[in-house]
Design an enzyme around this catalytic site. Structure first.
Site, short mmCIF file in Angstrom:
data_model
loop_
_atom_site.label_atom_id
_atom_site.label_comp_id
_atom_site.label_asym_id
_atom_site.label_seq_id
_atom_site.Cartn_x
_atom_site.Cartn_y
_atom_site.Cartn_z
N LYS A 127 0.83 -1.24 0.06
CA LYS A 127 0.03 0.13 -0.02
C LYS A 127 0.74 1.21 -0.20
O LYS A 127 0.91 2.04 -0.86
CB LYS A 127 -0.95 -0.05 1.07
N ASP A 165 -6.35 1.34 0.95
CA ASP A 165 -6.42 1.44 2.30
C ASP A 165 -7.69 1.15 2.96
O ASP A 165 -8.56 0.48 2.08
CB ASP A 165 -6.05 2.90 2.64
#
Length: 250
Positions: free
Chosen positions: A146, A164
């Site tokens: 991420k 997220d």
């Protein structure tokens, strides 16, 4: 603010061919395109909400944001980055000093350790420069997929989708890119997002989840895609007025 007309979605329409393995998506290609078209009108130039001054401070900020809010991270990093905006300066501060600056952030002890280890590795293996590939970025301490995707997109302009908690929730709640893991949601989103919208898709989805499709109680009456949304939990079928929102202030 100028009102924009919400154009009707043509139905039925053929789905966009999946990029590789097929994915179960109840939205037509026309609906997907319209969703991101509306997001593009609402926020033509979306921005990430983490304060940073260069690729290095961005890597650090995103790594610190795990299990923390952007607002909380920004309060801690503004004074930190004022004196340490490079791996060399951060390393010179030392772990104890970094820890003092970020002690208001969750998991700050381990994060301070990773910031120092990250700085050391950048200096040792990359000449003090933040690498430009996902494969190299994820070798940095405290940096996962991420974080790497955020850095690729925001620092280097490389289209990437960082999943997220907001994007993961939207992918599953709207049934638009369902998946049991962030990687699965990322893969499913990448199969359906039109190429012309991919660069900003990450921020559009995060901001939509943060301010409209909220975790505890989605504000469907404020949603510009309420008529297209296929969430079984939505409370409104009438889309909100499609207007350009004020520019974000970071």
């Amino acid at each position: 603010m100028t009102e924009r007309k919400i154009e009707p979605v043509p139905r039925p329409a053929a789905k966009k061919p999946a990029r590789g393995k097929s994915v179960r998506c109840p939205y037509s290609a026309a609906e997907i395109d319209e969703i991101f078209r509306r997001f593009s009108i609402q926020r033509p130039e979306p921005k990430g909400e983490l304060f940073h001054t260069n690729p290095f401070t961005l890597v650090v900020a995103v790594a610190l944001s795990a299990q923390a809010t952007d607002v909380g991270v920004n309060k801690a990093t503004r004074p930190l980055f004022a004196i340490a905006d490079s791996p060399e300066k951060m390393l010179a501060l030392g772990e104890d000093t970094v820890r003092d600056y970020i002690k208001t952030i969750g998991l700050y002890r381990n994060k301070a350790k990773n910031v120092i280890l990250l700085s050391e590795k950048l200096i040792r293996d990359f000449g003090g420069e933040v690498p430009r590939t996902r494969e190299e970025l994820v070798t940095l301490p405290g940096v996962g997929r991420k974080t790497a995707n955020v850095v690729l997109s925001m620092a280097f302009g490389i289209p990437a989708l960082a999943v997220d908690t907001h994007i993961f929730r939207i992918g599953n709640r709207l049934k638009i890119a369902p998946g049991k893991t962030p990687d699965a949601v990322e893969d499913n989103f990448l199969r359906i997002i039109p190429d012309k919208y991919l660069f900003h898709a990450h921020h559009w989805l995060i901001l939509h989840g943060r301010y409209t499709c909220k975790a505890r109680k989605p504000e469907c009456e404020r949603c510009v895609i309420a008529d297209i949304c296929k969430s079984p939990d939505k409370t409104c079928d009438v889309p909100a007025e499609l207007v350009e929102l004020p520019q974000q202030v970071i």
